[in-house]
Enzyme design. Sequence first.
Site, PDB file in Angstrom:
ATOM      1  N   ASP A 122       0.801  -1.229   0.000  1.00 42.19           N
ATOM      2  CA  ASP A 122       0.000   0.000   0.000  1.00 42.19           C
ATOM      3  C   ASP A 122       0.830   1.274   0.000  1.00 42.19           C
ATOM      4  O   ASP A 122       0.267   2.375   0.060  1.00 42.19           O
ATOM      5  CB  ASP A 122      -0.953   0.007   1.199  1.00 42.19           C
ATOM      6  CG  ASP A 122      -2.114  -0.946   1.007  1.00 42.19           C
ATOM      7  OD1 ASP A 122      -2.618  -1.025  -0.123  1.00 42.19           O
ATOM      8  OD2 ASP A 122      -2.509  -1.612   1.976  1.00 42.19           O
ATOM      9  N   ASP A 183      -5.764  -4.641  -6.010  1.00 38.27           N
ATOM     10  CA  ASP A 183      -5.515  -3.271  -5.538  1.00 38.27           C
ATOM     11  C   ASP A 183      -4.059  -2.855  -5.789  1.00 38.27           C
ATOM     12  O   ASP A 183      -3.748  -1.681  -5.961  1.00 38.27           O
ATOM     13  CB  ASP A 183      -5.795  -3.154  -4.038  1.00 38.27           C
ATOM     14  CG  ASP A 183      -6.873  -4.099  -3.525  1.00 38.27           C
ATOM     15  OD1 ASP A 183      -7.111  -5.143  -4.157  1.00 38.27           O
ATOM     16  OD2 ASP A 183      -7.464  -3.805  -2.489  1.00 38.27           O
TER      17      ASP A 183
HETATM   18  N1  GLY Z   1      -7.126  -1.755  -0.932  1.00 45.93           N
HETATM   19  C1  GLY Z   1      -8.146  -2.210  -0.095  1.00 45.93           C
HETATM   20  C2  GLY Z   1      -9.511  -1.945  -0.586  1.00 45.93           C
HETATM   21  O1  GLY Z   1      -9.762  -1.595  -1.708  1.00 45.93           O
HETATM   22  O2  GLY Z   1     -10.400  -2.118   0.235  1.00 45.93           O
END
Ligand code: GLY
Length: 399
Positions: A122, A183
């Site tokens: 992230d 993601d």
């Molecule tokens: N990256 C986590 C979500 O989209 O919830």
Amino acid sequence: MIRNVFVATAICLTALGCSSTSTSENPAAMAENGLDYCARQTERTLSQIESEGYGMSPRNIAPGDSTWKLCPVSKELWTEGFWPGILWYDYEYTSDEKILAAARKYTEALEFISGIPAYDHDLGFIIFCSYGNGYRLTGNPEYKEVILATAEKLASLYNPAVGTILSWPREMENLGGHNTIMDNMINLEMLFWAAENGGKPEYAEIARTHADTTMKYNFRPDGTSYHVAVYDPVSGKHIKSCTHQGYSDDSMWARGQAWGIYGYTMCYRFTHDRKYLDFATEITDVYLSMLPEDMIPYWDFNDPEIPNVSKDASAAAVVASALIELSGYVDEDKGREYLDAAEKMLDSLYENYRGGDSCPAFLTHSTGHRPAGSEIDYAIIYADYYYIEALLRLKNLKK
Ligand code: GLY
């Protein structure tokens, strides 16, 4: 970025309940109406949270509540780049010095991320939404250093045997191997950018290989996505594809597909490789063909309880922003189709999903992690980030 599209000036409309503007009539006015609304909501949030200090990050608002839940910034909080990112976008639109000062403070509170080992993938969400936008707008060389240092941390999670970044080191055992989630596509943006701006050229190769491997194992032949792909970390062999935040292993989790649409559009921006453009259009067309009438998806397209389940305004905001970019890469007819769809999404979000007077978030009705019972039908900070980004993109296009 850095995205070279967005600068803006305001057209003032009255109070929070601005009149609706039909998309077909005047998209530029719709964009400015939305941006004025975002500016007012940003002021409200800022006055609610500033006394808590810059180390507290707005995360969500529960249905019926009117105040943000604040979380301390930490290596685990993947959402902490969105609030500074919103402030940068709002500053870009308003040129308000108070917003600029806040954008700097909230951004700089995240600097520690660039100096610690990578916790997970992230890093791009955290640092590129904050420092990335900050550098794009100010050219501050210290911001660039933070981005480059963080890109190096993100690259450290790359496994060449697999050909992807390890998204969740902490889930290796649980998921049965090296895992890569959809993601993660968004975080490639920081790597592509770093490779072009003083970082190692190999970052771009890592990003490309990651995108190619994800294309192969996080998608089905019909263009719908799996949230997670799992690999043997030594041989690199694909073990399984499954879900984490979606309804089932066979379903299409709305925000996962949204990350894919945004991610492959961004890959085309950096590489001009036609395969990413073709893939972005393929997975976009699947998504568009399955939307409900109001253009805002249910949290997962295959939940059998539809229509009695939560929507995900955040997925709609991500896709609207991506479609505005994608509309500029395809032929004229397809571009018009994508832009019309994005405008309808933004109109629908403004008309029926906005926080308004009762809630300082831009948008309500997002779904965070439904299988875990978390953030169902909430206002969530990332929905707001992609909403204001989409409005700025639209405004800039229409200038
Ligand atoms: N990256 C986590 C979500 O989209 O919830």
